[in-house]
Scaffold this active site. Structure first.
Site, PDB file in Angstrom:
ATOM      1  N   ASP A 189       0.361  -0.951   0.373  1.00 28.52           N
ATOM      2  CA  ASP A 189       0.316   0.022   0.730  1.00 28.52           C
ATOM      3  C   ASP A 189       0.972   1.136   0.194  1.00 28.52           C
ATOM      4  O   ASP A 189       1.943   1.214   1.191  1.00 28.52           O
ATOM      5  CB  ASP A 189      -0.724  -0.090   1.448  1.00 28.52           C
ATOM      6  CG  ASP A 189      -2.144   0.920   1.801  1.00 28.52           C
ATOM      7  OD1 ASP A 189      -2.554   1.278   0.524  1.00 28.52           O
ATOM      8  OD2 ASP A 189      -1.532   2.025   2.295  1.00 28.52           O
ATOM      9  N   ASP A 198       0.057   5.060   0.824  1.00 29.59           N
ATOM     10  CA  ASP A 198      -0.711   6.254   1.919  1.00 29.59           C
ATOM     11  C   ASP A 198      -0.050   5.596   3.486  1.00 29.59           C
ATOM     12  O   ASP A 198      -0.930   4.617   3.497  1.00 29.59           O
ATOM     13  CB  ASP A 198      -1.306   7.000   2.117  1.00 29.59           C
ATOM     14  CG  ASP A 198      -1.389   7.221   0.231  1.00 29.59           C
ATOM     15  OD1 ASP A 198      -0.334   7.966  -0.181  1.00 29.59           O
ATOM     16  OD2 ASP A 198      -2.215   7.599  -0.390  1.00 29.59           O
TER      17      ASP A 198
END
Length: 197
Positions: free
Chosen positions: A24, A26
């Site tokens: 992922d 952020d």
């Protein structure tokens, strides 16, 4: 589903599909914001994340970024700005000695009910088809419950990092009886465990 940086990579010389580390963005690679990451100035790496990617690469792991970016669907950021952010990410990881094979992002809002927005596993399936990846030998690393659910649905091992929204995600997952395979404070702390898989 959109993609950014990327090069096609075929299965390894023995004809087997390869493992991958899905990250992922952020909260795992860079600091997250409740107001979204809308500019290059707001894209600030978490200490040690670029070096962690380089360590994974040196251990023979392909790294692909899988990220929900509903800010596009909400009209908060445009595609060209997101592309510039991803170009900088790839450049800075390269300067640290690492390489991001591909960046896939979902631009849709939650209400659009697409098949690519995590926790749906569409982006992982797309990456697997594009790059010859064995999802059962791969790891999804995230800081949210959606990331962990996505990895589980795709048949990957999962790692929750406590940076970003990780602590809230851990509580949410526990309440629903879902357990990641491992939990670490930051991406840099998870590298050794990931390599051993």
């Amino acid at each position: 589903m959109k993609n950014g940086i990327g090069q096609d990579e075929a299965p390894d010389r023995r004809g087997r599909s390869k493992p991958c580390v899905f990250l992922d963005r952020d909260g795992v690679i860079n600091h997250d914001s409740a107001d979204y990451i809308k500019s290059l100035d707001e894209f600030v790496p978490i200490e040690g994340s670029y070096e962690a990617i380089a360590r994974l690469n040196r251990a023979g792991r392909m790294v692909i970024v899988i990220t929900n970016q509903s800010a596009i669907g909400r009209g908060i950021i445009d595609g060209s700005t997101l592309e510039r952010i991803h170009e900088r990410l790839a450049e800075e990881v390269g300067a640290a000695g690492g390489h991001i094979t591909d960046i896939l992002f979902c631009p849709h809002r939650p209400d659009e009910k697409c098949s690519c927005r995590k926790p749906e596993p569409g982006m992982l399936f797309e990456a697997a088809a594009r790059h010859g990846i064995d999802l059962s030998r791969s790891v999804m690393v995230g800081d949210s419950a959606k990331d962990i659910e996505c990895g589980i649905r795709a048949g990957c091992k999962t790692v929750l990092v406590l940076s970003g929204n990780g602590r809230q995600a851990l509580e949410s997952l526990k309440n629903r009886g879902i357990s990641p395979d491992a939990v670490f404070p930051f991406l840099r702390d998870a590298v050794h465990w990931i390599i051993r898989q």
